[in-house]
Each structure stands twice: as C-alpha cells, then as structure tokens.
Scaffold this active site. Structure first.
Site, PDB file in Angstrom:
ATOM      1  N   CYS A   2       0.809  -1.198   0.000  1.00 49.45           N
ATOM      2  CA  CYS A   2       0.000   0.000   0.000  1.00 49.45           C
ATOM      3  C   CYS A   2       0.858   1.269   0.000  1.00 49.45           C
ATOM      4  CB  CYS A   2      -0.936   0.082   1.213  1.00 49.45           C
ATOM      5  SG  CYS A   2      -1.731  -1.466   1.598  1.00 49.45           S
ATOM      6  N   ARG A  27       2.178   0.767  -5.692  1.00 50.25           N
ATOM      7  CA  ARG A  27       2.259  -0.009  -4.453  1.00 50.25           C
ATOM      8  C   ARG A  27       0.990  -0.825  -4.203  1.00 50.25           C
ATOM      9  NH1 ARG A  27       6.534   2.637  -1.474  1.00 50.25           N
ATOM     10  NH2 ARG A  27       5.910   1.694   0.481  1.00 50.25           N
ATOM     11  N   TRP A  80      -2.997  -2.661  -1.466  1.00 49.52           N
ATOM     12  CA  TRP A  80      -2.763  -4.009  -1.979  1.00 49.52           C
ATOM     13  C   TRP A  80      -3.165  -4.932  -0.843  1.00 49.52           C
ATOM     14  CZ3 TRP A  80       0.320  -8.291  -0.764  1.00 49.52           C
ATOM     15  CH2 TRP A  80       0.424  -9.256  -1.785  1.00 49.52           C
ATOM     16  N   ASN A 106       0.362   1.451   6.052  1.00 51.06           N
ATOM     17  CA  ASN A 106       1.078   0.554   5.138  1.00 51.06           C
ATOM     18  C   ASN A 106       1.888  -0.374   6.027  1.00 51.06           C
ATOM     19  OD1 ASN A 106       2.863  -0.538   3.169  1.00 51.06           O
ATOM     20  ND2 ASN A 106       4.236   1.196   3.396  1.00 51.06           N
ATOM     21  N   GLY A 107       1.842  -1.677   5.763  1.00 55.51           N
ATOM     22  CA  GLY A 107       2.583  -2.625   6.603  1.00 55.51           C
ATOM     23  C   GLY A 107       1.651  -3.686   7.136  1.00 55.51           C
ATOM     24  N   GLU A 509      12.757 -15.895 -16.557  1.00 52.97           N
ATOM     25  CA  GLU A 509      12.152 -14.576 -16.751  1.00 52.97           C
ATOM     26  C   GLU A 509      11.024 -14.638 -17.792  1.00 52.97           C
ATOM     27  OE1 GLU A 509      11.994 -12.028 -15.192  1.00 52.97           O
ATOM     28  OE2 GLU A 509      11.536 -10.370 -16.511  1.00 52.97           O
ATOM     29  N   LYS A 513       7.264 -13.498 -16.903  1.00 49.51           N
ATOM     30  CA  LYS A 513       6.575 -12.444 -17.671  1.00 49.51           C
ATOM     31  C   LYS A 513       5.221 -12.960 -18.155  1.00 49.51           C
ATOM     32  CE  LYS A 513       8.140  -9.292 -16.902  1.00 49.51           C
ATOM     33  NZ  LYS A 513       9.201  -9.335 -15.983  1.00 49.51           N
ATOM     34  N   GLU A 516       2.683 -13.438 -15.167  1.00 53.64           N
ATOM     35  CA  GLU A 516       2.164 -12.276 -14.449  1.00 53.64           C
ATOM     36  C   GLU A 516       1.242 -11.402 -15.280  1.00 53.64           C
ATOM     37  OE1 GLU A 516       5.125  -9.715 -12.727  1.00 53.64           O
ATOM     38  OE2 GLU A 516       6.331  -9.663 -14.519  1.00 53.64           O
ATOM     39  N   HIS A 532      14.346 -35.127 -16.271  1.00 60.86           N
ATOM     40  CA  HIS A 532      14.270 -35.628 -14.891  1.00 60.86           C
ATOM     41  C   HIS A 532      12.871 -35.451 -14.304  1.00 60.86           C
ATOM     42  CE1 HIS A 532      18.536 -36.396 -14.866  1.00 60.86           C
ATOM     43  NE2 HIS A 532      18.716 -35.206 -15.410  1.00 60.86           N
ATOM     44  N   LYS A 629       3.524  -2.911  -8.403  1.00 60.57           N
ATOM     45  CA  LYS A 629       4.849  -2.675  -8.974  1.00 60.57           C
ATOM     46  C   LYS A 629       5.930  -2.877  -7.917  1.00 60.57           C
ATOM     47  CE  LYS A 629       7.724  -1.165 -12.154  1.00 60.57           C
ATOM     48  NZ  LYS A 629       8.099  -2.205 -13.112  1.00 60.57           N
TER      49      LYS A 629
HETATM   50  C1  AGP Z   1       8.532  -8.045 -12.248  1.00 60.67           C
HETATM   51  O1  AGP Z   1       7.949  -8.199 -13.489  1.00 60.67           O
HETATM   52  C2  AGP Z   1       7.687  -8.385 -11.124  1.00 60.67           C
HETATM   53  N1  AGP Z   1       6.509  -7.601 -11.127  1.00 60.67           N
HETATM   54  C3  AGP Z   1       8.305  -8.600  -9.767  1.00 60.67           C
HETATM   55  O2  AGP Z   1       8.744  -9.910  -9.777  1.00 60.67           O
HETATM   56  C4  AGP Z   1       9.479  -7.705  -9.317  1.00 60.67           C
HETATM   57  O3  AGP Z   1      10.585  -7.947 -10.109  1.00 60.67           O
HETATM   58  C5  AGP Z   1       9.796  -7.993  -7.845  1.00 60.67           C
HETATM   59  O4  AGP Z   1       8.699  -7.674  -7.056  1.00 60.67           O
HETATM   60  C6  AGP Z   1      11.011  -7.261  -7.363  1.00 60.67           C
HETATM   61  O5  AGP Z   1      10.867  -5.878  -7.452  1.00 60.67           O
HETATM   62  P1  AGP Z   1      12.074  -4.910  -7.219  1.00 60.67           P
HETATM   63  O6  AGP Z   1      13.035  -5.098  -8.326  1.00 60.67           O
HETATM   64  O7  AGP Z   1      11.473  -3.556  -7.199  1.00 60.67           O
HETATM   65  O8  AGP Z   1      12.697  -5.278  -5.918  1.00 60.67           O
END
Ligand code: AGP
Length: 634
Positions: A2, A27, A80, A106-107, A509, A513, A516, A532, A629
């Site tokens: 948040c 956030r 969030w 927040n927290g 990665e 991608k 998500e 395996h 984000k």
């Molecule tokens: C990236 O596409 C993701 N949304 C997520 O995994 C992100 O990389 C992760 O939360 C780490 O964020 P940061 O680099 O701001 O620490």
C-alpha cells in the site's frame, strides 16, 4: 504493502491527496480511499469525510467528484490487500467506533488478532477484516483516557495517544492519523516501512515515497525507524521512539522523474520494451566512455577500496530482479572468477548461509522499496556488525533504478541503473538495466583480479557498445513477429521455457513475464533438467520455448529441444537463424553474438511474446490482477 499520503496546510487536501496517490498506485491498486477534515463546524471541531472505493484510483476520483471531500487536512491510501479481500469495507482509511479518528496504514500489524480480541471483549465492533482497524480503536481508547486524566483537547493530545499506542503494535507500519477534534493536526509514524515528510509552501505532507511529494514539496525529511511526528500548518515536531524531540535538516528533493507518458503506445509495458535500446545507449554513454584505464574498463562510481579483497558475493533479490541476479552471478563467477550466490531475499531473512568473510552483499531491486530485500540487507548488515572480526564487516552495494529510494538511504554504495521511470508492473527495461550493471561490475572485477585477458575484456566492451543499435532493430522486428505468434498461442494453458547456462535465468524470466501479465501457467527450467521429470508434462498442447544461443551449451540445448519435439511439443526457438535451428516450428531470431552478452538479446522476444499474448487476451497489461509494482510488505 500500500501507499499512504497525508497533508495539512492551507489549500484543499483532496486534489492533492489524489495526485499523490496517483504516484503511489504502483504499491497497490485493489482499493483507494481518503479522509479529510473540514473545520467549518466551529473553530476547534471539524467534520470528517471518508470516501473509499474498491478498485483503482479512478473509482475514488469519481466518488470525490460526486460527493466532495472538503478540508485542508487529509489522509489517503491505495491498497494491496493483505488482510481481508479487496472490498470497500476493507479499504482504508479505517475509523474508530465514533467515526472521529481516521487512520491509513502501510505494513502489517502482526499481533492484530490478539489486539482485536481484547478490543472486542471490551465491546468494540469491527467493520473490516483488516489488521489496520485495531489502530483507530486503540487511539480512541487512549484519547478517552487522556481526557479522563483532565488533559484539554489539543494537538499534543493526539500525538500522545498515538505515542502510547505504537509500542502495543508488533510488525511493520507507516501510518497517518487524523482526529476531528484537532482539525489542524496530523500525526504520522513509521517502523520498518518507509515514510517521508515533505515541506511544501504553506503545507506539510507525508508519503510512502518521493514521487507522491515531488509536485508539492521542494525539500523532504525522511523519517527514521521508530519516529513519530506531529504536523500542523505551523510546523513539524519530530520524536524518536523514546519520545525525545529530534532536530534534522531537510534535504533537497531532486531527480524524481514522476512524469508518466505512454506516448503513442497502447500500454506502458510496450513503450518500456521499446525504450530498451535507449536504456542501453544511456548505459554505454555513461559507463563506457573511450580512454578508460585497463584496470577499470567500466566507469562506475566506486574507488579501489570497493573492489579490494572481495572473496565472495551474495546477491539478494526478488522476482525479475532475482533473475537478473542469476545472470549477474553467472558473469561474476564464470567471467570474473568470484564465487557468487543468489538468494531469494524473503528466504535469506530467515535462513541465511553461515557468515563468510570478505563478502560483498548486493541488494538488487529496481524500485529500491521491496520490503524483503531491504530487510534481508538490514539483517545481514546487523549480523556482520555484531561479528566483531573486521573481515566479516558489512560491505554492501545497492543496485536500483531509484537512487532516491529507501535502499539508497540504507546502504552505503549505490549503483543507479538509470533506466528511467518504469510504470508497467512487469519489469522490462529495468531488467535490461540490471543486466548492464552486472556487466559493469564483472568487467571491472575481472580486470582488477586479472581473471580475464585485456583482449577478452576489450572484446566484451566493444560488443556492449554495439548493443543499442542491435537492440533497435531487434525490438522492432520482434514486436511484429511476436504479435503474429501471439494469435496462435493466446489460448494456451501451459508453456515451458528452456534455457541453459547464462540463458537459464532468461527462461525463468520468460515464464514469469507470461504468468504475471497473461495469467497463463508457465515454468522455466534448465533445458537439461527436463528429462528428470518435467518432460512428462509435454504433449501437442504444451508449447516449449527454447533459448538456444551459440556458446558452450548450444548443441546441448538443441538436443534438449529435439527431445521435446520427439514428444510432439510445439517448439518455439529463440536462436540465430541457420541450419542448426531449422528444427523449431517457429523461430524468433536473435543476432549471433558472444554468449556472454546473449541475455541482452534473448530476453526481448520473451517480453514481447508475453506482452502480445496478454494484449491479445484483452488483459490489463500494465496493472495485472493481484500484483503491485513494488512489494512493500513481507
Ligand atoms: C517483475 O515483473 C515483477 N513484477 C516482480 O517480480 C518484481 O521484479 C519484484 O517484485 C522485485 O521488485 P524490485 O526489483 O522492485 O525489488
């Protein structure tokens, strides 16, 4: 997680809160809300307006337009969800039973259950499932007691009540509190969650992060752990955990790029993928100027002492940053010869390896705000400081896209990846920026340690110089190719990504991608590991994306791809064009470059393929469901 923002001053709070929250939506965007106090009723009593809306900020904005939220004092929140579903009842602000006290937080309040039970036993009725709601009720109780003690209602009374409540809270918090009986006072506090006070013209503000303050404040005062502050139109009173008044000078707020412009792209993510050649160009211009000495082939902001005597590197990161860290570890070990380990920051916090001497700990976070990464770094610094032997002393580096973030306030050395503002939740250009940071570190370490010849180092730096131009044509070509391919695979349920060596993290990665932003199940594996177990998943409905870049494992990856083809999987190759790569059903061609720098290219088709599949499915690419984000809770 948040984001919170708060203001007290002489102008209407609501527009300012909304603008601040707009910059904090990264956030979380499950719900948003604000509370304002309007002091019309009488000189010393206000009227509280509290508006909350499920979903994105735009819903709250519409509610404010309809209902109004008058007053010069206000607090705002973008959520969030942690405790309680993303419903209006769980949206912040939360109020006490009288509706006179409002709190945004927040927290996570870890002992909220016990506190709630005690309050409920005393007759308090809760209206939400959140951990936060205990806070206004506890403050109300303290205010009641202070009144019974005979204290006149005043701003200091609200401050004292909050100061009495804070020691009862376990966990991490950044919070802002207002009370109708003190319509010119705001109390804010933080523990293990960021909070910054902004000094504006005729107003004081407070927010989780600098972009929310940038339009209103020229100077900021980052609050330290355990501090609490009283903000009124007349000034700031800052206190530490013990209640001692603190005096610190604010610092200039500069270098915050908060202008989010989609240009003509359909989504921020697509724009940011297209900005990668620029990210590369900037890095090359800044860090690879001609004429650098042979023992420092990359211009980084560190002196000799930074590199001296490092025997081991540990990298702490989450998500996409962790994937960049895995590429970095490959380079640091295989190119520069330094044993390097990568940890999920969230695991490292509670299961760190035994302390090793002369270790450089790198915190890798594009946002500089990821709670687990910050906490893991803090834990590591603490255990090293407590060790006593100077060989074990903390040596920390933060690599980030936000040089003004919490990370920069926490660690002594910062490497700014300089990728520019990234709005899309899915990290793209910051990933590329992180890779470049590791090329810089690995080349400098290798040159100093003599683990690579001058010729090898020169050849890599020359290759890096040509990356921006090569990326320019690659991004353009793949935007088209991936869009075409996306139509074929948009309804797929599972996808497997394979890579090996330096490109194994790119397979991880690629899978992340796709998951998500398109909500398609995907897994990344080291190609040799398929047989395996995971190979059992393959059938004609499960496409396999295989990254086959020329180098030490090229033939091996092609053989692994053959094994998948033999099980009728549809094969998508990310590889250079040529007779070797004819086996793929679909080829996403990448240039034939040295294996060392190949991840800078192989990641592009991963990003674009995921993007186009998600866009084709009509999904919210920039703000995918359940994500944020920046992950600012544990
Ligand atoms: C990236 O596409 C993701 N949304 C997520 O995994 C992100 O990389 C992760 O939360 C780490 O964020 P940061 O680099 O701001 O620490």
């Amino acid at each position: 997680m948040c984001g919170i923002v708060a203001v007290v001053g002489s102008r209407e709070a609501a527009p300012l809160l909304l603008e601040g929250l707009r910059h904090l939506e990264y956030r979380g965007y499950d719900s948003a809300g604000l509370a304002t106090v309007h002091s019309l009723v009488s000189e010393d009593q206000g009227q509280l307006t509290c508006l909350r809306a499920k979903g994105k900020l735009i819903n709250l904005a519409a509610m404010i337009d309809q209902n109004g939220a008058p007053g010069n004092l206000g607090i705002g929140h973008t959520r969030w969800a942690t405790h309680g579903k993303p419903e209006e009842c769980n949206a912040h602000p939360h109020r006490d039973s009288s509706g006179c006290i409002a709190v945004v937080q927040n927290g996570i309040i870890e002992n909220h259950r016990a506190l709630r039970e005690t309050l409920e036993a005393a007759g308090v009725e809760f209206l939400s499932e959140t951990d936060t709601e205990v806070i206004p009720h506890l403050i109300a109780k303290e205010l009641h007691l202070l009144k019974l003690e005979g204290l006149p209602v005043c701003e200091a009374m609200l401050l004292t009540a909050v100061q009495r409540v804070l020691p009862k809270l376990k966990g991490a918090y950044a919070l802002a509190v207002l009370w109708v009986e003190t319509p010119s006072a705001l109390v804010v506090a933080r523990r293990q969650a960021p909070l910054l006070i902004g000094l504006g013209e005729g107003e004081f503000l407070c927010a989780s992060d600098t972009p929310a303050l940038a339009s209103f404040a020229r100077t900021i005062l980052p609050m330290e752990d355990g501090e609490v502050a009283l903000l009124t139109p007349l000034g700031i009173e800052l206190y530490n955990q013990k209640g001692d008044r603190q005096k610190r000078s604010p610092s200039l707020l500069s270098g915050v790029n908060h202008v989010a412009d989609k240009r003509n792209f359909r989504h921020f993510m697509l724009k940011e993928i297209h900005e990668q050649p620029e990210t590369a160009e900037l890095w090359v211009t800044r860090h690879l100027p001609e004429g650098l000495p042979a023992d420092a082939p990359v211009a980084l902001p560190f002196d000799d002492s930074f590199y001296f005597g490092i025997e081991r590197i540990e990298i702490l990161a989450c998500g996409t940053s962790r994937h960049a860290a895995l590429v970095g570890a490959y380079l640091l070990e295989q190119f520069a010869g330094i044993p390097t380990a990568v940890f999920y920051a969230s695991e490292f916090r509670y299961a760190a390896p035994p302390l090793a001497p002369n270790t450089l700990t790198i915190g890798l976070t594009q946002s500089g705000e990821t709670a687990d990464t910050l906490a893991a770094l803090a834990m590591d610094a603490e255990r090293r400081e407590n060790h006593g032997d100077s060989a074990f002393a903390p040596r920390q580096l933060g690599v980030t896209n936000r040089p003004e973030s919490s990370l920069a306030r926490q660690v002594p050395n910062i490497l700014d990846i300089g990728a520019g503002l990234e709005v899309g939740v899915a990290a793209t250009k910051t990933f590329l920026g992180q890779l470049f940071a590791f090329y810089g570190l690995s080349l400098n370490f290798a040159a100093r340690r003599g683990t690579r010849s001058k010729e090898e180092i020169f050849s890599i730096t020359q290759e890096l110089r040509s990356v921006p131009n090569q990326l320019r044509s690659l991004v353009k070509m793949h935007d088209k190719l991936s869009e075409e391919l996306a139509h074929k695979f948009a309804d797929t349920k599972d996808v497997i990504f394979l890579g090996r060596g330096i490109n194994y993290p790119i397979a991880l990665e690629g899978a992340l991608k796709l998951k998500e932003i398109s909500y398609i199940h995907a897994e990344g594996y080291p190609a040799g590991e398929m047989k395996h177990g995971p190979i059992a998943l393959l059938d004609p409905k499960v496409p396999v994306v295989s990254i086959a870049m020329p180098g030490v494992v090229f033939e091996k990856v092609l053989s692994n791809a053959q094994e998948a083809k033999a099980r009728d999987a549809q094969l998508i190759g990310v590889a250079p064009e040529g007779p070797d790569t004819n086996l793929f059903d679909y080829l996403l061609p990448v240039p034939k470059v040295s294996e060392w720098i190949s991840p800078l290219f192989s990641v592009v088709p991963m990003q674009l393929l995921s993007y186009h599949i998600a866009a084709h499915r009509g999904l919210d690419v920039d703000q995918p469901r359940n994500l944020a984000k920046s992950v600012t809770v544990e």
